[in-house]
Design a protein around this motif. Sequence first.
Motif, PDB file in Angstrom:
ATOM      1  N   PHE A  31      38.874 -39.268  -8.626  1.00  0.00           N
ATOM      2  CA  PHE A  31      39.325 -40.299  -9.777  1.00  0.00           C
ATOM      3  C   PHE A  31      38.525 -39.583 -11.049  1.00  0.00           C
ATOM      4  O   PHE A  31      37.294 -39.158 -11.060  1.00  0.00           O
ATOM      5  N   VAL A  32      39.392 -39.761 -12.197  1.00  0.00           N
ATOM      6  CA  VAL A  32      38.582 -39.342 -13.422  1.00  0.00           C
ATOM      7  C   VAL A  32      38.597 -40.596 -14.375  1.00  0.00           C
ATOM      8  O   VAL A  32      39.397 -41.359 -14.721  1.00  0.00           O
ATOM      9  N   THR A 190      34.658 -37.338 -18.039  1.00  0.00           N
ATOM     10  CA  THR A 190      35.000 -36.332 -19.113  1.00  0.00           C
ATOM     11  C   THR A 190      35.851 -36.789 -20.389  1.00  0.00           C
ATOM     12  O   THR A 190      36.321 -38.085 -20.543  1.00  0.00           O
ATOM     13  N   HIS A 191      35.617 -36.169 -21.330  1.00  0.00           N
ATOM     14  CA  HIS A 191      36.267 -36.577 -22.688  1.00  0.00           C
ATOM     15  C   HIS A 191      37.488 -35.587 -22.836  1.00  0.00           C
ATOM     16  O   HIS A 191      38.158 -35.820 -23.887  1.00  0.00           O
ATOM     17  N   ASP A 192      37.741 -34.640 -21.884  1.00  0.00           N
ATOM     18  CA  ASP A 192      38.475 -33.501 -22.014  1.00  0.00           C
ATOM     19  C   ASP A 192      39.983 -34.116 -21.192  1.00  0.00           C
ATOM     20  O   ASP A 192      39.865 -34.017 -20.023  1.00  0.00           O
ATOM     21  N   GLN A 193      40.994 -34.124 -22.010  1.00  0.00           N
ATOM     22  CA  GLN A 193      42.175 -34.614 -21.516  1.00  0.00           C
ATOM     23  C   GLN A 193      42.770 -33.834 -20.528  1.00  0.00           C
ATOM     24  O   GLN A 193      43.446 -34.060 -19.697  1.00  0.00           O
ATOM     25  N   GLU A 194      42.994 -32.383 -21.053  1.00  0.00           N
ATOM     26  CA  GLU A 194      43.526 -31.395 -19.980  1.00  0.00           C
ATOM     27  C   GLU A 194      42.678 -31.390 -18.832  1.00  0.00           C
ATOM     28  O   GLU A 194      43.275 -31.237 -17.623  1.00  0.00           O
ATOM     29  N   ASP A 201      43.536 -37.467  -9.591  1.00  0.00           N
ATOM     30  CA  ASP A 201      44.646 -38.054  -8.702  1.00  0.00           C
ATOM     31  C   ASP A 201      45.108 -39.235  -9.527  1.00  0.00           C
ATOM     32  O   ASP A 201      46.215 -39.609  -9.534  1.00  0.00           O
ATOM     33  N   ARG A 202      44.185 -40.061  -9.945  1.00  0.00           N
ATOM     34  CA  ARG A 202      44.498 -41.042 -10.857  1.00  0.00           C
ATOM     35  C   ARG A 202      43.128 -41.095 -12.114  1.00  0.00           C
ATOM     36  O   ARG A 202      42.088 -40.376 -11.886  1.00  0.00           O
ATOM     37  N   ILE A 203      43.567 -41.502 -13.133  1.00  0.00           N
ATOM     38  CA  ILE A 203      42.621 -41.413 -14.412  1.00  0.00           C
ATOM     39  C   ILE A 203      42.564 -42.983 -14.723  1.00  0.00           C
ATOM     40  O   ILE A 203      43.199 -43.714 -15.055  1.00  0.00           O
ATOM     41  N   GLY A 204      41.275 -43.190 -14.935  1.00  0.00           N
ATOM     42  CA  GLY A 204      41.002 -44.468 -15.978  1.00  0.00           C
ATOM     43  C   GLY A 204      40.659 -44.433 -17.363  1.00  0.00           C
ATOM     44  O   GLY A 204      39.558 -43.450 -17.585  1.00  0.00           O
ATOM     45  N   VAL A 205      41.244 -44.792 -18.350  1.00  0.00           N
ATOM     46  CA  VAL A 205      41.224 -44.598 -19.554  1.00  0.00           C
ATOM     47  C   VAL A 205      40.328 -45.729 -20.354  1.00  0.00           C
ATOM     48  O   VAL A 205      40.334 -46.909 -20.024  1.00  0.00           O
ATOM     49  N   MET A 206      39.040 -45.206 -20.786  1.00  0.00           N
ATOM     50  CA  MET A 206      38.056 -46.399 -21.472  1.00  0.00           C
ATOM     51  C   MET A 206      37.932 -46.219 -22.875  1.00  0.00           C
ATOM     52  O   MET A 206      38.014 -45.121 -23.515  1.00  0.00           O
ATOM     53  N   ARG A 210      35.639 -51.005 -22.411  1.00  0.00           N
ATOM     54  CA  ARG A 210      36.508 -51.504 -21.660  1.00  0.00           C
ATOM     55  C   ARG A 210      37.610 -50.241 -20.609  1.00  0.00           C
ATOM     56  O   ARG A 210      37.851 -49.245 -21.240  1.00  0.00           O
ATOM     57  N   LEU A 211      37.877 -50.895 -19.696  1.00  0.00           N
ATOM     58  CA  LEU A 211      38.836 -49.901 -18.762  1.00  0.00           C
ATOM     59  C   LEU A 211      40.265 -50.278 -19.207  1.00  0.00           C
ATOM     60  O   LEU A 211      40.770 -51.463 -18.918  1.00  0.00           O
ATOM     61  N   ILE A 212      40.761 -49.601 -20.271  1.00  0.00           N
ATOM     62  CA  ILE A 212      42.329 -50.034 -20.805  1.00  0.00           C
ATOM     63  C   ILE A 212      43.355 -49.959 -19.791  1.00  0.00           C
ATOM     64  O   ILE A 212      44.155 -50.632 -19.476  1.00  0.00           O
ATOM     65  N   GLU A 213      43.426 -48.693 -19.147  1.00  0.00           N
ATOM     66  CA  GLU A 213      44.638 -48.537 -18.254  1.00  0.00           C
ATOM     67  C   GLU A 213      44.066 -47.648 -16.994  1.00  0.00           C
ATOM     68  O   GLU A 213      43.251 -46.915 -17.056  1.00  0.00           O
ATOM     69  N   VAL A 214      44.693 -47.931 -15.801  1.00  0.00           N
ATOM     70  CA  VAL A 214      44.439 -46.848 -14.660  1.00  0.00           C
ATOM     71  C   VAL A 214      45.785 -46.327 -13.987  1.00  0.00           C
ATOM     72  O   VAL A 214      46.551 -47.258 -13.916  1.00  0.00           O
ATOM     73  N   GLY A 215      46.142 -45.238 -13.841  1.00  0.00           N
ATOM     74  CA  GLY A 215      47.269 -44.574 -13.421  1.00  0.00           C
ATOM     75  C   GLY A 215      47.272 -43.219 -13.067  1.00  0.00           C
ATOM     76  O   GLY A 215      46.100 -42.697 -13.259  1.00  0.00           O
ATOM     77  N   THR A 216      48.188 -42.600 -12.283  1.00  0.00           N
ATOM     78  CA  THR A 216      48.374 -41.390 -12.145  1.00  0.00           C
ATOM     79  C   THR A 216      48.465 -40.462 -13.335  1.00  0.00           C
ATOM     80  O   THR A 216      48.934 -41.178 -14.561  1.00  0.00           O
ATOM     81  N   PRO A 217      48.367 -39.200 -13.554  1.00  0.00           N
ATOM     82  CA  PRO A 217      48.584 -38.588 -14.893  1.00  0.00           C
ATOM     83  C   PRO A 217      49.751 -38.834 -15.330  1.00  0.00           C
ATOM     84  O   PRO A 217      50.091 -38.705 -16.644  1.00  0.00           O
ATOM     85  N   HIS A 218      50.902 -38.797 -14.591  1.00  0.00           N
ATOM     86  CA  HIS A 218      52.336 -38.743 -14.909  1.00  0.00           C
ATOM     87  C   HIS A 218      52.717 -40.278 -15.395  1.00  0.00           C
ATOM     88  O   HIS A 218      53.264 -40.302 -16.460  1.00  0.00           O
TER      89      HIS A 218
END
Length: 633
Positions: A31-32, A190-194, A201-206, A210-218
């Motif tokens: 998880f990232v 990380t702050h590196d999108q690549e 496997d999944r990414i949580g964007v903060m 706040r945790l804005i969204e969680v999902g697979t990279p796709h």
Amino acid sequence: MSIRLEKISKHYGQQVVVNNVSLEVKDGEFFVLLGASGSGKTTILNIIAGLIQPEQGKVWLHERDVTTLPTQKRKVGFVFQNYALFQHMTVAENIEFGLWVRQVPKAQRQRRSDELLELVGLVGLGGRMPGQLSGGQQQRVALARALALEPEVLLLDEPLGALDAKIRVDLRRSLKRIQRQSGVAAVLVTHDQEEAFDLGDRIGVMNFGRLIEVGTPHELYQYPRTEYVASFLGSANLLLGQVKGNEVMLGKNSFPLPVESHAFSANDRAQILFRPEDVALAKHSSDLGCLPLGQGKILEKGFNGPNEHLQVELPAIQGVRPIAPAVPYGNTGILMDVNRSPEQSTNLPILPGEEVWVGIRRLHVLSHPGMSFLLIADGSLRSQSAIVTGGYLARMAHARVTMLGIGHDEGKLDAFLQEARKELGSGMASCESQIAIEPFGEAVNHAIERQPVDLVIMGWRPTSGYDQPEQVLRAGNHHLLLATEPMARISKALVCLASGEPGKDTVNFAGRLLRHIGAEATLLTVIQEEPNDDYSQSRVERFLEGGQNSLARIGVLSHARIRKGPLSKATKEEVETGDYDLIILGAPLPDSQGHIGLSSSIGSIISSVENSSFLIVQSQQYQRLQNRLWRTA
């Protein structure tokens, strides 16, 4: 589940670092946590590890509540960006250190060290000192040391941040392989999108705690649910358009509504996302192979690896507001990012300055969040100004409203808010009410932590002082409307500007609000001293012209005016001659302690002007400055 966070919050003074975050990480998952600096991602990692205690919420590791347990009892492995190796120990001794502390027999320690050296690809280097290894090799040692104690959870705090680009790519591949073979659940910050796309496997964007969204990279790249994630992950072309039935409308151009889009009501405003690779270019519209959007001009051309990157400018489209890429201040057109493959570039060579037709191959539709208001009421006559003015603005902007009743008598507040809801009536996206019997500043902070807003509206008189407005401004990056009179209509607004970056932010939010209510604007800049050259005067004129162009792009009629003399006197003279309903001012930036003072800056204006309400706009630079102040505190 390997990790479960339940409504975790963490503050440092008035700075909200982690805001009501809930999260689950599955067994064996990589998880990232991805976000900009200051978004709170490292704080969450430290809370999971037990290095920081949250004010609220619980931490579960493999169904154990470890919220109050010390780090050594949590069975976590931690890998830092700076390796944190013991320089006086060999590689093998570094790996075995935790086992040595636990008094594991020497033979068992050596066997475990050999296994891990093989796993991380450092066989034969156990006798070397850390200083004899490259940065990538040292980070492999740090990873082996973290795995030595067979942790249930592996935490990685930007472990590749100190390495050069090629080593980072190589080590990413090794890291993913090692994590898969060990079977341990991993959380990487990380702050590196690549890096996030490659490993997660999944990414949580903060963002802002706040945790804005969680999902697979796709999922997050192709089908984001929020504007922030759409524009944060990779390049995005994002326009505000409209959905009509089964069609997406961008001005007079219609496109089929994608089947995966959320259900939309007729005539819903919507955000239209299409990635740079989804844009088609051609010399003639009939050659696009997809539906055309319009004709534009190539501004820039560059290369990103094998792909060609172009920026195209299209004329403004009536009823369409560009969101990303951001349009430069004063520009009247719409910018688009385009990525083309080598084959596309070869088949149609294009140079800057050329005219091309632009089409969209694929698009994704997001619900437009609209505006969100917090309306503060305490049951006094002063509150009536906020209710009437806030209700009018919310109906015109179709905004979501939260009424916050603050006081000591809960029963009276409840009755007051019920009457206020009746007075507000319908026409808003939603309306809810809350009651707080805690002190004013705490009540506002807690309300905004629960739900960030665009605008806070409160009744105010000059005799009320500046303490409460200052507390509201310190609670976040929202704007503040001081309603001095009950206003059921606003037709003319005076926008007071200092030429510079904060002034651009003032123009942008003023336009966003004024276009909903159909009010016209006068942009005023006061020159407090006689310009010593023609350049100073022309610079101010160019700035005001840019403001008018920015407002015209979204349909707001405006005029520009320059006055000379003391700020408060010149502003008051303009107000007296212009009969303005609303005065819009830029908020002062906070001092070194994070305090926003109104009395010594714009206080002279808002205390001397009668029969007008005041909108105080915070610059985006405010939040950046607040983040810097917090990080250096």
